[in-house]
Design an enzyme around this catalytic site. Structure first.
Site, PDB file in Angstrom:
ATOM      1  N   TYR A 102      46.371  65.073  33.787  1.00 55.90           N
ATOM      2  CA  TYR A 102      46.565  66.523  33.756  1.00 55.90           C
ATOM      3  C   TYR A 102      45.683  67.136  32.675  1.00 55.90           C
ATOM      4  CZ  TYR A 102      50.559  65.596  36.739  1.00 55.90           C
ATOM      5  OH  TYR A 102      51.354  65.197  37.786  1.00 55.90           O
ATOM      6  N   ASN A 125      50.677  72.462  44.986  1.00 49.82           N
ATOM      7  CA  ASN A 125      49.561  72.248  45.899  1.00 49.82           C
ATOM      8  C   ASN A 125      50.090  72.215  47.339  1.00 49.82           C
ATOM      9  OD1 ASN A 125      47.307  71.366  47.338  1.00 49.82           O
ATOM     10  ND2 ASN A 125      47.518  69.252  46.640  1.00 49.82           N
ATOM     11  N   CYS A 133      46.278  65.817  45.122  1.00 49.90           N
ATOM     12  CA  CYS A 133      47.106  65.927  43.922  1.00 49.90           C
ATOM     13  C   CYS A 133      47.737  64.580  43.549  1.00 49.90           C
ATOM     14  CB  CYS A 133      48.163  67.011  44.088  1.00 49.90           C
ATOM     15  SG  CYS A 133      49.194  66.838  45.554  1.00 49.90           S
ATOM     16  N   HIS A 134      47.818  63.657  44.499  1.00 51.42           N
ATOM     17  CA  HIS A 134      48.366  62.333  44.197  1.00 51.42           C
ATOM     18  C   HIS A 134      47.483  61.561  43.224  1.00 51.42           C
ATOM     19  CE1 HIS A 134      45.693  61.690  47.678  1.00 51.42           C
ATOM     20  NE2 HIS A 134      45.509  60.465  47.199  1.00 51.42           N
ATOM     21  N   GLU A 160      44.347  53.645  48.258  1.00 53.13           N
ATOM     22  CA  GLU A 160      42.997  54.046  47.874  1.00 53.13           C
ATOM     23  C   GLU A 160      42.344  53.046  46.931  1.00 53.13           C
ATOM     24  OE1 GLU A 160      42.744  58.079  46.481  1.00 53.13           O
ATOM     25  OE2 GLU A 160      43.446  58.891  48.378  1.00 53.13           O
TER      26      GLU A 160
END
Length: 169
Positions: A102, A125, A133-134, A160
């Site tokens: 953040y 979001n 946003c993850h 990912e």
């Protein structure tokens, strides 16, 4: 101005059934199965599985979860404040398989002291997964709040990072 009702369709995914919402040819929301009421403010939805942008969004989400897509190419029109828009724009710059804190996002948008406000914007979001946003985590490397739940966030980040395809929920 948002229409009186918006076209929507459901897309199956390994992290649950996602509700895709469009307005005037752009994707405006991707909602979670148990999304908190009011997190994304929308008028009533009407089932329109054949809406072109929703068909394309579902196709791209399928390709993402099949490991054939690492970014999305869709017309987007998220509704939010100027600050939220800056945060959401910054989220789109986080490469697939990487994370940012953040604090890093706050610095990137020119508001280094606004870490909590960045967290709040991240939580609002409306385009989860599409606007990643993850990929935002705490400065200590820990997973923090996520509209889809921390289990879904963990699954997305593991996927990912190369952990292989996720089984469908």
């Amino acid at each position: 101005m948002v229409a009186a009702s918006l076209p929507a369709r459901t897309a199956a995914s390994p992290v649950g059934a996602l509700t895709l919402v469009a307005d005037r040819g752009s994707l405006v929301a991707v909602l979670w199965p148990d999304d908190r009421v009011g997190r994304v403010r929308l008028p009533p939805l009407r089932d329109r599985p054949d809406e072109p942008v929703l068909v394309e969004a579902a196709t791209q989400i399928d390709a993402y979860f099949a490991g054939r897509r690492t970014a999305f190419d869709l017309p987007l029109a998220p509704i939010g404040t100027g600050f939220q828009q800056r945060v959401w724009s910054a989220l789109r710059t986080i490469p697939y398989g990487e994370t940012r804190s953040y604090a890093a996002i706050a610095t990137q948008i020119g508001s280094p002291a606004a870490m909590r406000a960045v967290g709040a914007a991240n939580g609002r979001n409306p385009l989860s997964i599409i606007v990643p946003c993850h990929r935002v985590i705490g400065s200590n490397g820990r997973l923090t709040g996520f509209a889809g739940g921390l289990t879904a966030k963990h699954h997305l980040l593991s996927f990912e990072a190369g952990a292989g395809p996720l089984p469908f929920a």
